[in-house]
Design a protein around this motif. Structure first.
Motif: not given
Length: 259
Positions: A82-85, A87-96
């Motif tokens: 659930s956590g990785m699904a 939208r907030g996590f996806k935006r954070m992932f795109a930074r790195f």
């Protein structure tokens, strides 16, 4: 409900070096193969078929130890899934890291958390109920198989290879851009909003012999599915607004015409 992403030409990703694009492709391909093996093992694990360790086999442990261990294992999967699904996590992932591998990373970590669950699961073999009639037992077994087929079929309705990250890494390798998500409702999605979740519920509960370990697994995963539906639909409303609200008003969640 189906969210699809389509690829097009002339992506800025074409400027990425060939070794980097090849590495991304290999990473996504490996993640998919690990998922595929995990999915097939999950069928055997729940249905108690072929695999060396299933939901009712393994070393015996005290009841409270088995209960707590299994709850922790399922919680690890639920938090990751659930956590990785979100939208907030996806935006954070795109930074790195490259967005092209976001879905593959999600799929890989979900598979690894399931592998951990299969490996460390502690059976609770006492029988909660058992179907003795051979015809009814066969129907229950067939119901489990039907549930898994619904899951697999539903993934292809919403682009199986995109759902599990292959489309993204192939597009990145070819230098094509992934276009904005589009909303559509093919096949079963015209009858119910979440056929994949329905398939899992059917697969988890359809068995001729329900042990307390299996009952724990089915009950907790079913509860998690309803939490997952709530979180997913919040994201979908934020993404598609009134279009998804109208769809939700017209189409049942899991059972056509009921709920």
């Amino acid at each position: 409900m189906s969210i699809t992403m389509h690829t097009g030409p002339n992506s800025p990703q074409a400027a990425v070096s060939f070794p980097a694009r090849l590495l991304t492709l290999c990473y996504g391909g490996l993640a998919y193969l690990i998922f595929l093996g995990t999915f097939l093992y999950a069928i055997g694990f729940v249905a108690q078929f072929v695999v060396p360790k299933n939901i009712n086999t393994g070393s015996s442990h005290p009841l409270m130890t088995a209960l707590l261990t299994n709850l922790v294992l399922m919680s690890i999967f639920a938090v990751q899934h659930s956590g990785m699904a979100r939208r907030g996590f996806k935006r954070m992932f795109a930074r790195f890291a490259s967005p092209a591998i976001e879905r593959s990373t999600y799929v890989l970590l979900a598979s690894l958390s399931l592998i951990l669950l299969f490996w460390q699961w502690q059976p609770i073999p006492a029988v909660a109920w058992q179907i003795d009639d051979p015809v009814l037992a066969a129907i229950a077994t067939a119901g489990g198989a039907l549930g898994w087929l619904i899951v697999l079929y539903s993934t292809f309705l919403i682009s199986h290879f995109e759902l599990f990250g292959l489309t993204q890494v192939v597009s990145h390798y070819a230098g094509r851009v992934v276009e904005p998500m589009k909303f559509k409702t093919p096949g079963l999605y015209r009858l119910i909003r979440h056929p994949i979740y329905l398939g899992f519920i059917i697969a988890f509960w359809s068995t001729p012999m329900m042990t307390y370990g299996h009952l724990l697994f089915a009950a907790v995963t079913t509860a998690y599915i309803f939490v997952g539906i709530y979180l997913e639909e919040c994201d979908l409303i934020a993404m598609f607004g009134s279009e998804y609200r109208r769809y939700r008003e017209k189409v049942a969640m899991l059972v056509p015409g009921i709920f």
